[in-house]
Design a protein around this motif. Structure first.
Motif, PDB file in Angstrom:
ATOM      1  N   SER A  42       0.841  -1.187   0.000  1.00  0.00           N
ATOM      2  CA  SER A  42       0.000   0.000   0.000  1.00  0.00           C
ATOM      3  C   SER A  42       0.878   1.239   0.000  1.00  0.00           C
ATOM      4  CB  SER A  42      -0.956   0.009   1.204  1.00  0.00           C
ATOM      5  OG  SER A  42      -0.277  -0.178   2.419  1.00  0.00           O
ATOM      6  N   TYR A  43       0.407   2.281  -0.687  1.00  0.00           N
ATOM      7  CA  TYR A  43       1.096   3.567  -0.771  1.00  0.00           C
ATOM      8  C   TYR A  43       2.544   3.434  -1.241  1.00  0.00           C
ATOM      9  CZ  TYR A  43      -2.970   5.204   1.807  1.00  0.00           C
ATOM     10  OH  TYR A  43      -4.253   5.498   2.192  1.00  0.00           O
ATOM     11  N   ILE A  58       5.016  -4.682   2.323  1.00  0.00           N
ATOM     12  CA  ILE A  58       4.984  -5.083   3.725  1.00  0.00           C
ATOM     13  C   ILE A  58       5.354  -6.561   3.772  1.00  0.00           C
ATOM     14  CG2 ILE A  58       3.556  -5.275   5.793  1.00  0.00           C
ATOM     15  CD1 ILE A  58       1.787  -3.037   4.324  1.00  0.00           C
ATOM     16  N   LEU A  59       6.450  -6.887   4.463  1.00  0.00           N
ATOM     17  CA  LEU A  59       7.036  -8.219   4.424  1.00  0.00           C
ATOM     18  C   LEU A  59       7.292  -8.727   5.835  1.00  0.00           C
ATOM     19  CD1 LEU A  59       9.616  -7.016   1.830  1.00  0.00           C
ATOM     20  CD2 LEU A  59       7.762  -8.549   1.221  1.00  0.00           C
ATOM     21  N   VAL A 107       8.982  -1.582   3.208  1.00  0.00           N
ATOM     22  CA  VAL A 107       9.984  -1.130   2.255  1.00  0.00           C
ATOM     23  C   VAL A 107       9.354  -0.174   1.253  1.00  0.00           C
ATOM     24  CG1 VAL A 107      11.690  -1.817   0.532  1.00  0.00           C
ATOM     25  CG2 VAL A 107      11.207  -3.319   2.471  1.00  0.00           C
ATOM     26  N   ASP A 108       9.922   1.017   1.133  1.00  0.00           N
ATOM     27  CA  ASP A 108       9.515   1.956   0.092  1.00  0.00           C
ATOM     28  C   ASP A 108      10.119   1.465  -1.221  1.00  0.00           C
ATOM     29  OD1 ASP A 108       9.468   4.171  -1.740  1.00  0.00           O
ATOM     30  OD2 ASP A 108       9.060   5.487  -0.055  1.00  0.00           O
ATOM     31  N   LEU A 109       9.270   1.050  -2.148  1.00  0.00           N
ATOM     32  CA  LEU A 109       9.730   0.423  -3.383  1.00  0.00           C
ATOM     33  C   LEU A 109      10.652   1.311  -4.207  1.00  0.00           C
ATOM     34  CD1 LEU A 109       6.549  -1.423  -4.659  1.00  0.00           C
ATOM     35  CD2 LEU A 109       8.822  -2.426  -4.458  1.00  0.00           C
ATOM     36  N   SER A 153      13.653   1.424   4.190  1.00  0.00           N
ATOM     37  CA  SER A 153      12.874   0.431   4.926  1.00  0.00           C
ATOM     38  C   SER A 153      12.764   0.826   6.398  1.00  0.00           C
ATOM     39  CB  SER A 153      13.496  -0.961   4.811  1.00  0.00           C
ATOM     40  OG  SER A 153      14.783  -0.993   5.381  1.00  0.00           O
ATOM     41  N   VAL A 154      11.660   0.411   7.004  1.00  0.00           N
ATOM     42  CA  VAL A 154      11.410   0.653   8.419  1.00  0.00           C
ATOM     43  C   VAL A 154      11.070  -0.676   9.069  1.00  0.00           C
ATOM     44  CG1 VAL A 154       9.879   1.760  10.084  1.00  0.00           C
ATOM     45  CG2 VAL A 154      10.640   3.024   8.082  1.00  0.00           C
TER      46      VAL A 154
END
Length: 361
Positions: free
Chosen positions: A103-104, A108-109, A118-120, A125-126
């Motif tokens: 999403s957005y 999400i893993l 992870v921001d693609l 990553s957070v």
């Protein structure tokens, strides 16, 4: 002789035309455009609903010095006819992690009792705190309520018996669930968070002052509860839609069905939608990926009143007109269209919008 206008005074229609030509694949240029001045920023914000999502899919695995690589290819379908190679590559190394949702513009893993967001497109990553679960296999779904950099953004996961909530930046998870179990889909509509469970019940999710889930009273609709085997909640302009079909696969002769949630009634009422007018819907192969919508797709060469999916037979996207049997993408006669909904640990073909643009979407 008319007075020459400054750059900030360019007509709105011209500014929208410039934004459309930049395209979602040019995110840095778009943000630079938006930051130029107030009028350009307003034109950019007003145009976001007209941008088509990008198609993300995993490339064929390759190796380098015996180290496997599984890059992801991103296709801008608005530019597919502008050159021989409309794809760009995202070389993420995520083989140890299982897919939970998207999403957005974030994946999400999870791995064991850990998860990452992870921001693609920025590679950032957070990592939230360890998940408070007994077994790693309990985690089956995850979604964000806003991009990570947004105020009060939350990550919500389905942990079999409970929904777990993590406010981005906090040190703990909060457990919450409905009396029926867990919510399986999360969407944000007009600033409010809505969820749906496996029995098509709809819930309002409150994030403040404390986490709570409230069931939305609904008038029973047998067409939805009993006949749709696959269904998605989709924010679409001023409408919250339910898009679904009957059966496990989309093949020749199968049509999508769309319903609008009318909140002016109490209890709320599902109303059948026969036409999407000037909107198009984008459905990913994996139901854990956020569905998206696009206004006036003809601007970039798309088609209104269509639902865009990934055609596994042709290895490309296809557009299915609402209310008509499956007939391919409209560009050529194609009866071998085959779409299935996967749900495993791998990243399936999906539609995404970069997070830096989701902030304004």
């Amino acid at each position: 002789m008319s007075e020459i206008q400054g750059w900030a005074d360019l007509p709105e229609c011209l500014l929208h035309s410039i934004v459309a030509r930049l395209g979602l694949g040019s995110a840095p240029d778009l943000l630079a455009f938006a930051a130029t001045c107030h009028s350009w920023g307003a034109a950019f914000s007003g145009s976001l609903a007209t941008f088509p999502p990008l198609l993300l899919q995993q490339a064929v695995p390759c190796s380098n010095n015996l180290v496997p690589r599984h890059p992801y290819l991103v296709t801008d379908i608005a530019k597919v006819n502008l050159g021989p190679n409309p794809c760009s590559e995202i070389p993420l190394q995520l083989d140890l992690f299982s897919f939970m949702g998207a999403s957005y513009g974030h994946l999400i893993l999870s791995h064991r009792k850990s998860c990452i967001v992870v921001d693609l497109f920025r590679g950032i990553s957070v990592a939230p705190p360890p998940l408070p679960v007994n077994k790693p296999t309990e985690i089956s779904y995850g979604a964000l309520t806003a991009p990570l950099t947004s105020r009060n953004s939350h990550l919500i996961v389905d942990a079999a018996l409970h929904n777990l909530f993590w406010r981005v930046g906090s040190n703990s998870w909060v457990k919450c669930s409905t009396r029926y179990g867990t919510i399986k889909q999360i969407v944000v509509f007009k600033g409010r968070v809505f969820g749906m469970d496996s029995d098509r019940r709809i819930f309002k999710v409150h994030l403040a002052p404390e986490i709570s889930i409230q069931e939305l009273p609904l008038m029973e609709c047998s067409m939805i509860s009993r006949k749709l085997s696959n269904a998605w909640l989709v924010p679409c302009g001023d409408m919250l839609l339910l898009v679904g079909f009957r059966g496990p696969l989309v093949v020749s002769g199968v049509t999508f069905e769309v319903f609008h949630l009318d909140l002016s009634f109490e209890p709320a009422l599902w109303m059948k939608v026969d036409k999407l007018e000037n909107w198009a819907i984008f459905i990913s192969t994996d139901k854990r990926s956020q569905p998206l919508s696009c206004k006036n797709p003809e601007i970039w060469g798309g088609r209104s009143n269509c639902i865009y999916c990934y055609n596994h037979d042709a290895k490309r996207w296809t557009a299915l007109e609402l209310g008509k049997p499956l007939q391919g993408d409209g560009t050529e006669s194609n009866s071998n269209v085959f779409i299935y909904m996967g749900c495993d640990s791998r990243v399936q073909p999906m539609w995404v919008v970069p997070s830096i643009l989701s902030l304004r979407r």
